[in-house]
Design an enzyme around this catalytic site. Structure first.
Site, PDB file in Angstrom:
ATOM      1  N   CYS A   1       0.854  -1.188   0.000  1.00  0.00           N
ATOM      2  CA  CYS A   1       0.000   0.000   0.000  1.00  0.00           C
ATOM      3  C   CYS A   1       0.893   1.242   0.000  1.00  0.00           C
ATOM      4  O   CYS A   1       1.849   1.321   0.772  1.00  0.00           O
ATOM      5  CB  CYS A   1      -0.910  -0.001   1.212  1.00  0.00           C
ATOM      6  SG  CYS A   1      -1.981   1.445   1.262  1.00  0.00           S
TER       7      CYS A   1
ATOM      8  N   CYS B   1       0.595   4.954   6.868  1.00  0.00           N
ATOM      9  CA  CYS B   1      -0.028   4.779   8.195  1.00  0.00           C
ATOM     10  C   CYS B   1       0.954   4.036   9.119  1.00  0.00           C
ATOM     11  O   CYS B   1       1.332   2.889   8.834  1.00  0.00           O
ATOM     12  CB  CYS B   1      -1.323   3.989   8.070  1.00  0.00           C
ATOM     13  SG  CYS B   1      -2.414   4.613   6.765  1.00  0.00           S
TER      14      CYS B   1
ATOM     15  N   CYS C   1       0.466   0.343  10.316  1.00  0.00           N
ATOM     16  CA  CYS C   1      -0.017  -0.698   9.396  1.00  0.00           C
ATOM     17  C   CYS C   1       1.096  -1.532   8.759  1.00  0.00           C
ATOM     18  O   CYS C   1       2.000  -1.006   8.101  1.00  0.00           O
ATOM     19  CB  CYS C   1      -0.863  -0.058   8.299  1.00  0.00           C
ATOM     20  SG  CYS C   1      -1.624  -1.302   7.238  1.00  0.00           S
TER      21      CYS C   1
ATOM     22  N   CYS D   1     -16.596  -8.884   5.854  1.00  0.00           N
ATOM     23  CA  CYS D   1     -15.946  -7.612   5.554  1.00  0.00           C
ATOM     24  C   CYS D   1     -14.668  -7.861   4.753  1.00  0.00           C
ATOM     25  O   CYS D   1     -13.797  -8.607   5.196  1.00  0.00           O
ATOM     26  CB  CYS D   1     -15.627  -6.908   6.867  1.00  0.00           C
ATOM     27  SG  CYS D   1     -14.776  -5.345   6.626  1.00  0.00           S
TER      28      CYS D   1
ATOM     29  N   CYS E   1     -19.561  -5.903   3.757  1.00  0.00           N
ATOM     30  CA  CYS E   1     -18.845  -4.699   4.160  1.00  0.00           C
ATOM     31  C   CYS E   1     -17.546  -4.657   3.367  1.00  0.00           C
ATOM     32  O   CYS E   1     -16.947  -5.702   3.105  1.00  0.00           O
ATOM     33  CB  CYS E   1     -18.557  -4.756   5.658  1.00  0.00           C
ATOM     34  SG  CYS E   1     -17.567  -3.364   6.231  1.00  0.00           S
TER      35      CYS E   1
ATOM     36  N   CYS F   1     -19.368   2.418   8.772  1.00  0.00           N
ATOM     37  CA  CYS F   1     -18.611   1.765   9.842  1.00  0.00           C
ATOM     38  C   CYS F   1     -17.348   2.614  10.018  1.00  0.00           C
ATOM     39  O   CYS F   1     -16.514   2.676   9.119  1.00  0.00           O
ATOM     40  CB  CYS F   1     -18.257   0.337   9.427  1.00  0.00           C
ATOM     41  SG  CYS F   1     -17.112  -0.472  10.575  1.00  0.00           S
TER      42      CYS F   1
ATOM     43  N   ARG G   1     -17.786  -1.839  18.256  1.00  0.00           N
ATOM     44  CA  ARG G   1     -17.078  -3.104  18.035  1.00  0.00           C
ATOM     45  C   ARG G   1     -15.743  -3.147  18.770  1.00  0.00           C
ATOM     46  O   ARG G   1     -14.897  -2.268  18.590  1.00  0.00           O
ATOM     47  CB  ARG G   1     -16.855  -3.349  16.537  1.00  0.00           C
ATOM     48  CG  ARG G   1     -16.172  -4.702  16.286  1.00  0.00           C
ATOM     49  CD  ARG G   1     -16.095  -5.096  14.819  1.00  0.00           C
ATOM     50  NE  ARG G   1     -17.394  -5.093  14.212  1.00  0.00           N
ATOM     51  CZ  ARG G   1     -17.704  -4.409  13.119  1.00  0.00           C
ATOM     52  NH1 ARG G   1     -16.803  -3.694  12.507  1.00  0.00           N
ATOM     53  NH2 ARG G   1     -18.919  -4.449  12.634  1.00  0.00           N
TER      54      ARG G   1
HETATM   55  N1  SAM Z   1      -6.550   0.611   3.108  1.00  0.00           N
HETATM   56  C1  SAM Z   1      -7.844   0.884   3.595  1.00  0.00           C
HETATM   57  C2  SAM Z   1      -7.857   2.026   4.581  1.00  0.00           C
HETATM   58  O1  SAM Z   1      -6.899   2.213   5.294  1.00  0.00           O
HETATM   59  O2  SAM Z   1      -8.883   2.737   4.632  1.00  0.00           O
HETATM   60  C3  SAM Z   1      -8.527  -0.319   4.199  1.00  0.00           C
HETATM   61  C4  SAM Z   1      -7.729  -1.327   4.986  1.00  0.00           C
HETATM   62  S1  SAM Z   1      -6.995  -0.717   6.509  1.00  0.00           S
HETATM   63  C5  SAM Z   1      -5.903  -1.993   6.956  1.00  0.00           C
HETATM   64  C6  SAM Z   1      -8.357  -0.771   7.657  1.00  0.00           C
HETATM   65  C7  SAM Z   1      -8.150  -0.275   9.063  1.00  0.00           C
HETATM   66  O3  SAM Z   1      -7.430  -1.246   9.815  1.00  0.00           O
HETATM   67  C8  SAM Z   1      -7.354   0.986   9.288  1.00  0.00           C
HETATM   68  O4  SAM Z   1      -8.104   2.132   9.087  1.00  0.00           O
HETATM   69  C9  SAM Z   1      -6.938   0.867  10.728  1.00  0.00           C
HETATM   70  O5  SAM Z   1      -7.863   1.539  11.551  1.00  0.00           O
HETATM   71  C10 SAM Z   1      -6.974  -0.641  10.988  1.00  0.00           C
HETATM   72  N2  SAM Z   1      -5.632  -1.152  11.305  1.00  0.00           N
HETATM   73  C11 SAM Z   1      -4.618  -1.365  10.434  1.00  0.00           C
HETATM   74  N3  SAM Z   1      -3.518  -1.823  11.053  1.00  0.00           N
HETATM   75  C12 SAM Z   1      -3.835  -1.914  12.375  1.00  0.00           C
HETATM   76  C13 SAM Z   1      -3.107  -2.308  13.523  1.00  0.00           C
HETATM   77  N4  SAM Z   1      -1.832  -2.684  13.450  1.00  0.00           N
HETATM   78  N5  SAM Z   1      -3.722  -2.287  14.721  1.00  0.00           N
HETATM   79  C14 SAM Z   1      -5.019  -1.890  14.794  1.00  0.00           C
HETATM   80  N6  SAM Z   1      -5.758  -1.499  13.741  1.00  0.00           N
HETATM   81  C15 SAM Z   1      -5.179  -1.499  12.542  1.00  0.00           C
HETATM   82  C1  DTB Z   2     -11.246  -2.045  11.625  1.00  0.00           C
HETATM   83  O1  DTB Z   2     -11.541  -1.010  12.245  1.00  0.00           O
HETATM   84  N1  DTB Z   2     -10.410  -2.972  12.068  1.00  0.00           N
HETATM   85  C2  DTB Z   2     -10.242  -4.016  11.076  1.00  0.00           C
HETATM   86  C3  DTB Z   2     -11.266  -3.615   9.979  1.00  0.00           C
HETATM   87  N2  DTB Z   2     -11.718  -2.352  10.423  1.00  0.00           N
HETATM   88  C4  DTB Z   2     -10.890  -3.619   8.572  1.00  0.00           C
HETATM   89  C5  DTB Z   2      -8.842  -4.203  10.629  1.00  0.00           C
HETATM   90  C6  DTB Z   2      -7.873  -4.503  11.759  1.00  0.00           C
HETATM   91  C7  DTB Z   2      -6.549  -4.757  11.169  1.00  0.00           C
HETATM   92  C8  DTB Z   2      -5.521  -5.168  12.181  1.00  0.00           C
HETATM   93  C9  DTB Z   2      -4.174  -5.365  11.566  1.00  0.00           C
HETATM   94  C10 DTB Z   2      -4.109  -6.458  10.534  1.00  0.00           C
HETATM   95  O2  DTB Z   2      -4.591  -7.577  10.781  1.00  0.00           O
HETATM   96  O3  DTB Z   2      -3.513  -6.223   9.479  1.00  0.00           O
HETATM   97 FE1  SF4 Z   3      -2.726   1.321   3.379  1.00  0.00          FE
HETATM   98 FE2  SF4 Z   3      -2.652   0.150   5.754  1.00  0.00          FE
HETATM   99 FE3  SF4 Z   3      -3.001   2.785   5.579  1.00  0.00          FE
HETATM  100 FE4  SF4 Z   3      -4.984   1.111   4.783  1.00  0.00          FE
HETATM  101  S1  SF4 Z   3      -4.203   1.363   6.842  1.00  0.00           S
HETATM  102  S2  SF4 Z   3      -4.235   2.954   3.729  1.00  0.00           S
HETATM  103  S3  SF4 Z   3      -3.749  -0.602   3.984  1.00  0.00           S
HETATM  104  S4  SF4 Z   3      -1.176   1.649   4.944  1.00  0.00           S
END
Ligand code: SAM
Ligand code: DTB
Ligand code: SF4
Length: 324
Positions: free
Chosen positions: A63, A67, A70, A107, A138, A198, A270
């Protein structure tokens, strides 16, 4: 309700919360806060029922966004199996398994900054296919244009997940490649298209309580409360900038859920990422605080989640039933 609390815990839905009022909720004695949150929860929901959703990463890694939490960002160094968009039959097989295990909502998440129009076609087929299995759908794909939300609505999408993640003040510490306003704009398009919203955030990223207040203020002061409010505890993934972040006190996490429940009484709150590092006892407190939804199944997007068996044992111990 005692007179001291009457002023800050309203009967009606509010969209004009001040930071000071929210901070006063956070500051309440823990027992009072839990009692008020549970009392409000019982007015609107069956306290012994929890909704369960399953997650699937349909496009993993690489990606372009930065973030800090992530593992899927191309700018970090997390160990990850990168996968292009998953074929339809594999997605439907995973949805079927999730349904058989009791999930009512599926989802699908993609590691995109925002999907290109041509990316949407195969995703629309996934939405239609999952719906045909009798499940709620979702998606979480990043930022969307107005036109894209309309196309997804026409395809029958039920929910779109797009998180604000943290307070506007702390946001710049976590992500620099898109703005808070970008996120609010996507949420506006989703809402205007008639798709359920959501929207939640992550705690434990080194933010202060003031930032947790700021996040909940942003969530509740949107024109409508999100139907679903995921509160994630940061999953600290090696190779990400937040890997060494100090663990947030779990009772502060429970407080955050309780305040969310009080501020957004009709929403599903949630208990999202982070359950793998929580005891059953902490999770029970989360449900007592008014959380009434979880992600179910052994994987979130890329990180582990408690097994379905463990969760069903926990529900049995607590007398919790799965919401149909
Ligand atoms: N790329 C899209 C976005 O960011 O909108 C969708 C996928 S992204 C992985 C979805 C959500 O997962 C993020 O907005 C974040 O709140 C959550 N997330 C990602 N990594 C995480 C982590 N290490 N711990 C907790 N929540 C996480
Ligand atoms: C949300 O708020 N939490 C979920 C879902 N929406 C998409 C994602 C959590 C991701 C946790 C890190 C991972 O497994 O990559
Ligand atoms: Fe990309 Fe992860 Fe950020 Fe979603 S949360 S925009 S997958 S870097």
């Amino acid at each position: 309700m005692n007179a001291r609390l009457e002023n800050i815990i309203p009967e009606e839905l509010r969209h004009d919360w001040t930071a000071d009022e929210i901070a006063r909720l956070f500051d309440m004695p823990f027992m009072d806060l839990m009692f008020e949150a549970q009392t409000i929860h019982r007015k609107h929901f069956d306290p012994n029922k929890v909704q369960i959703s399953s997650l699937l990463s349909i496009k993993t890694g690489k990606c372009p966004e930065d973030c800090a939490y992530c593992p899927q960002s191309v700018r970090h160094d997390a160990e990850l199996t990168v996968d292009p968009l998953m074929p339809l039959d594999e997605v439907l097989a995973a949805a079927k398994t999730a349904k058989e295990k009791g999930s009512s909502r599926f989802c699908m998440g993609a590691a995109w900054r925002s999907p290109k129009d041509r990316d949407l076609e195969p995703v629309i087929d996934m939405v239609k296919g999952v719906k045909a299995l009798g499940m709620e759908t979702c998606l979480t794909l990043g930022m969307l244009s107005e036109k894209q939300t309309q196309r997804l609505k026409e395809a029958g999408l039920d929910y779109y997940n797009h998180n604000l993640d943290t307070s506007p003040d702390f946001y710049g510490e976590i992500i620099t490649t898109r703005t808070y306003q970008d996120r609010l704009d996507t949420l506006g398009h989703v809402r205007d298209a008639g798709i359920h919203v959501c929207c939640g955030g992550i705690v434990g990223m080194g933010e202060t309580r003031k930032d947790r207040v700021g996040l909940l203020q942003q969530l509740a002061n949107q024109p409508q409360h999100p139907e679903s409010v995921p509160i994630n505890m940061l999953v600290r993934v090696e190779g990400t900038p937040l890997a060494e972040e100090a663990e947030l006190d779990q009772l502060e996490f429970v407080r955050t859920l309780a305040v969310a429940r009080i501020m957004m009484p009709h929403s599903f709150v949630r208990l999202s990422a982070g359950r793998e590092s929580m005891s059953d006892e902490t999770q029970a407190l989360c449900f007592l605080a008014g959380a009434n939804s979880i992600f179910y199944g052994e994987k979130l997007l890329t990180t582990p989640n408690p097994s379905a068996d463990h969760d069903m044992d926990l529900f049995a111990k607590l007398g919790i039933e799965v919401m149909q």
